[in-house]
Design a protein around this motif. Structure first.
Motif, mmCIF file in Angstrom:
data_model
loop_
_atom_site.group_PDB
_atom_site.id
_atom_site.type_symbol
_atom_site.label_atom_id
_atom_site.label_comp_id
_atom_site.label_asym_id
_atom_site.label_seq_id
_atom_site.Cartn_x
_atom_site.Cartn_y
_atom_site.Cartn_z
ATOM 1 N N SER A 1 -45.749 1.672 0.860
ATOM 2 C CA SER A 1 -44.482 2.367 1.098
ATOM 3 C C SER A 1 -44.624 3.895 1.016
ATOM 4 O O SER A 1 -43.837 4.609 1.597
ATOM 5 C CB SER A 1 -43.428 1.881 0.111
ATOM 6 N N GLY A 2 -45.595 4.393 0.315
ATOM 7 C CA GLY A 2 -45.733 5.838 0.169
ATOM 8 C C GLY A 2 -46.902 6.384 0.950
ATOM 9 O O GLY A 2 -47.329 5.802 1.945
ATOM 10 N N GLU A 3 -47.417 7.519 0.475
ATOM 11 C CA GLU A 3 -48.549 8.140 1.169
ATOM 12 C C GLU A 3 -49.880 7.711 0.580
ATOM 13 O O GLU A 3 -50.924 8.179 1.006
ATOM 14 C CB GLU A 3 -48.421 9.670 1.090
ATOM 15 N N ILE B 1 -52.962 6.690 2.595
ATOM 16 C CA ILE B 1 -53.831 7.708 3.171
ATOM 17 C C ILE B 1 -54.530 8.506 2.074
ATOM 18 O O ILE B 1 -55.715 8.810 2.173
ATOM 19 C CB ILE B 1 -53.000 8.680 4.051
ATOM 20 N N SER B 2 -53.778 8.812 0.999
ATOM 21 C CA SER B 2 -54.313 9.790 0.053
ATOM 22 C C SER B 2 -55.078 9.184 -1.119
ATOM 23 O O SER B 2 -55.865 9.867 -1.752
ATOM 24 C CB SER B 2 -53.183 10.658 -0.499
ATOM 25 N N GLY C 1 -57.034 12.718 2.610
ATOM 26 C CA GLY C 1 -57.311 11.544 3.419
ATOM 27 C C GLY C 1 -58.120 11.833 4.644
ATOM 28 O O GLY C 1 -58.338 11.000 5.481
#
Lengths: 240, 439
Positions: free
Chosen positions: B414-416, B419-420, B438
């Motif tokens: 649900s968040g970033e 990628i991160s 990322g």
């Protein structure tokens, strides 16, 4: 009228390091806006925030009035994003990929395929697996995918990266054509000629800070620079 | 609409991965029948080694007792071939066309006549160090020992003594009580198939689970490595739908893998059953009867087994997906998935081999019960023992863990973090969390 893109005091931290330091700019609907700067300046981070992939640590950004964090789902239906180093699904053919996107964006598959063929110029190669595509072919199918989505805002990170001169010119013309139809573009590029040719307005970003913003012609004139590279260097010297 | 398209895309990508096809779909179909065939072939070979004994005989005594001994060996099933007595031992062994040589030395009959223990020499030529060869040697030793006993009994009988009475003044009839059933005529040798199954089911599941987890981690990490994830994340599809499509396609694959596992297992099971249908001794249970007592593979039990395999594969694939999500590249995803799955699978697997949960103290028992894979093994054990309520309980616990795992996956999607967040194996094998752009 709401701005197509509105970035307001955006900061982004990765651990202790700030990749963006209070970045702000606005892009009007139908405008081609260029974000230029050296490697690591924060262009990709800024684009990723607008594409709802990353969240800003401070500040906010909106696409046609929709907040990129709070209304991420609505924002995604308005944009398409072409990352600088995007790859392809190796097992899918170009046709499969375009059909996949057409279904996601509720577009007529035949019409979308026709458009993709025109944008990419891949011809029969569209029927081959994308795993067999060259770097340039991959870039063209991805660009076609980004445009057949008919987004209100197309965010293209280095759209002509990896393309030869012929195809780069062709892609620039395609972007111009879609821009004339009212599509808003947010573009980053290392190619200053390309930026001058394509962009109505630009912002120069360095170390996470916007150091200049405006029409390329006026920016050059105000700094007495002959081209954007000179402009960037004089701005850097001025900052030091 | 968009969901089915996503699942279609995921399945196309997953099925295009040769490692997935081989690891999940083909391996169980090959592994189990291969195990079964190897076992049947091994035992047939050992059986043949047991049945045919052809021995060269050098009778240097040529007295009444040596002739009596050779007669006893013949009756025990040894085919005897006289060999010329000339030359030294090396020459005799070189000229030997048989793999067994029995030498009865001079004075053998004299010793027996004088009630002194006599001796013979046995030479067994090994072609190679294989189980069937060593089994053959062991069987021949047992046969000679048996012949010695019979020979002794015949000598004693000539003196009017019933030596069998003195050697075994009483006999014992053995019974085993298992789950309320009293089993009579149980031979320890027919326990072997039960032991094989106890070993091969968990080993098979362990291999397939680790392979599946590693492969699903690869499929997600590949998306990161191939840089297709960023475009996928910006499509107008809810993140949970993306996760669900990845999981659903993994579960479809898990179901196919589960079916493949069950087909392979049934072929293996039939192989084992065909091997053990004949009783080793008259009146004693056959291995097949014994196996059907301990492992009742009725329709509901087979369904439960299939369900357990699918759930454990779904669990494994989910762990693999999470490993792929947090890893930066394919190698990292595979390393992390293998590490996590080994940590989860090995303790209950080893425990299964070494005596079960009842041998643990309360603290270790609690730790083990917190491991979802322990419940997979317990569900398997209960299902094969036809304890359906217990199997269902453990299946439910495993499902609860699966839901929890899905919650964590949903949080990451649900968040970033997708990628991160990166986790990688450090040089010393320590997990390190890396926060980055990322890129």
């Amino acid at each position: 009228m709401a701005a197509a893109v509105e970035v307001d005091g955006v900061w982004k931290f990765f651990g202790e390091r700030a990749a963006l330091k209070g970045v702000s700019f606005r892009v009007s609907p139908g405008e081609v806006f260029g974000l230029i700067g050296p490697n690591g300046a924060g262009k990709t981070t800024c684009f990723r925030i607008l594409a709802t992939i990353l969240r800003p640590s401070r500040g906010g950004a909106k696409i046609f009035g929709f907040d990129v964090v709070r209304d991420a789902q609505e924002v995604r239906s308005l944009i398409s994003y072409l990352p600088e180093e995007a790859g392809v699904y190796r097992s899918l053919s170009g046709v499969d990929y375009i059909r996949f996107l057409a279904r996601i964006y509720n577009r007529d598959e035949v019409e979308a395929l026709h458009e993709a063929e025109e944008v990419s110029g891949l011809g029969d190669a569209l029927r081959s697996r994308m795993g067999s595509y060259s770097l340039g072919m991959r870039r063209r199918i991805l660009l076609a995918g980004a445009l057949i989505a008919r987004p209100k805002v197309a965010i293209l990170d280095e759209p002509t990266s990896g393309l030869d001169v012929m195809h780069a010119v062709y892609v620039r013309d395609v972007i111009k054509k879609y821009s004339r139809q009212g599509m808003t573009f947010l573009i980053s590029s290392h190619n200053m000629l390309e930026v001058e040719y394509l962009c109505d307005r630009i912002a120069i970003i360095d170390e996470g800070v916007i150091i200049a913003e405006g029409q390329p012609k006026y920016l050059k004139e105000s700094a007495g620079a002959e081209n954007l590279e000179e402009l960037f260097l004089s701005l850097k010297r001025g900052a030091q | 609409m968009s969901f089915s398209v996503l699942v279609w895309k995921e399945l196309r990508e997953l099925l295009a991965e040769k490692t997935i096809l081989i690891g999940i779909l083909l391996m169980p179909l090959i592994l189990f029948p291969l195990l079964g065939l190897t076992m049947v072939a091994g035992f047939s070979s050992a059986g043949r080694a047991q049945q045919v004994f052809e021995a060269a005989v050098l009778d240097r005594d040529d007295g009444w007792a040596s002739r009596e001994l050779l007669e006893t060996l013949k009756r025990a099933g040894v085919r005897l071939k006289p060999t010329p007595s000339g030359g030294d031992l090396n020459e005799i062994l070189e000229g030997l066309d048989s793999r067994l040589l029995i030498i009865i030395p001079e004075g053998f009959s004299q010793n027996i006549t004088n009630y002194r223990q006599a001796s013979i020499q046995l030479y067994y030529r090994l072609e190679r160090l294989s189980i069937s060869e060593l089994q053959g040697l062991s069987n021949f030793q047992a046969l000679v020992s048996y012949s010695s006993t019979i020979f002794g009994e015949r000598l004693a009988s000539g003196e009017g003594i019933d030596v069998r009475f003195y050697k075994s003044p009483f006999t014992a009839s053995e019974f085993i009580v298992y789950q309320g059933q009293v089993l009579g005529g149980v031979s320890t040798t027919v326990f072997q198939p039960v032991l094989y199954l106890s070993l091969t089911i968990p080993i098979g599941i362990f291999i397939i689970a680790v392979t599946a987890g590693s492969v699903s981690a690869t499929s997600v990490a590949l998306e990161k490595e191939a840089k297709t994830l960023e475009i996928l994340l910006t499509l107008p599809i809810h993140r949970l739908k993306l996760l669900a499509s990845k999981l659903l396609s993994s579960i479809v694959l898990a179901a196919l893998g589960g079916a493949s596992f069950m087909i392979g297992f049934l072929i293996y099971f039939q192989g084992i059953m065909s091997m053990i249908r004949q009783p080793p001794v008259e009146g004693v249970q056959t291995g097949a009867e014994m196996l059907s007592t301990f492992y009742s593979l009725s329709g509901p039990v087979l369904l439960l087994l299939g369900l357990i395999v699918i759930i454990s594969l779904a669990l494994t694939l989910s762990i693999g997906i999470l490993a792929g999500v947090v890893a930066g590249d394919v190698r990292g995803g595979q390393q992390l998935a293998s590490l996590l799955l080994s940590l989860l699978f090995l303790p209950p697997f080893m425990l299964q081999l070494l005596g079960g949960l009842s041998t643990l103290d309360p603290t270790l028992l609690t730790i083990m019960m917190l491991n979802p894979v322990t419940h997979v093994f317990l569900a398997l054990e209960s299902a094969t023992a036809s304890d359906i309520p217990a199997a269902l309980t453990h299946i439910l616990v495993t499902l609860a863990y699966l839901v929890l795992l899905l919650g964590v996956a949903a949080w990451i999607f649900s968040g970033e973090r997708l990628i991160s967040l990166r986790v990688r194996l450090g040089r010393r094998g320590i997990l390190e969390t890396v926060r980055g752009s990322g890129k």
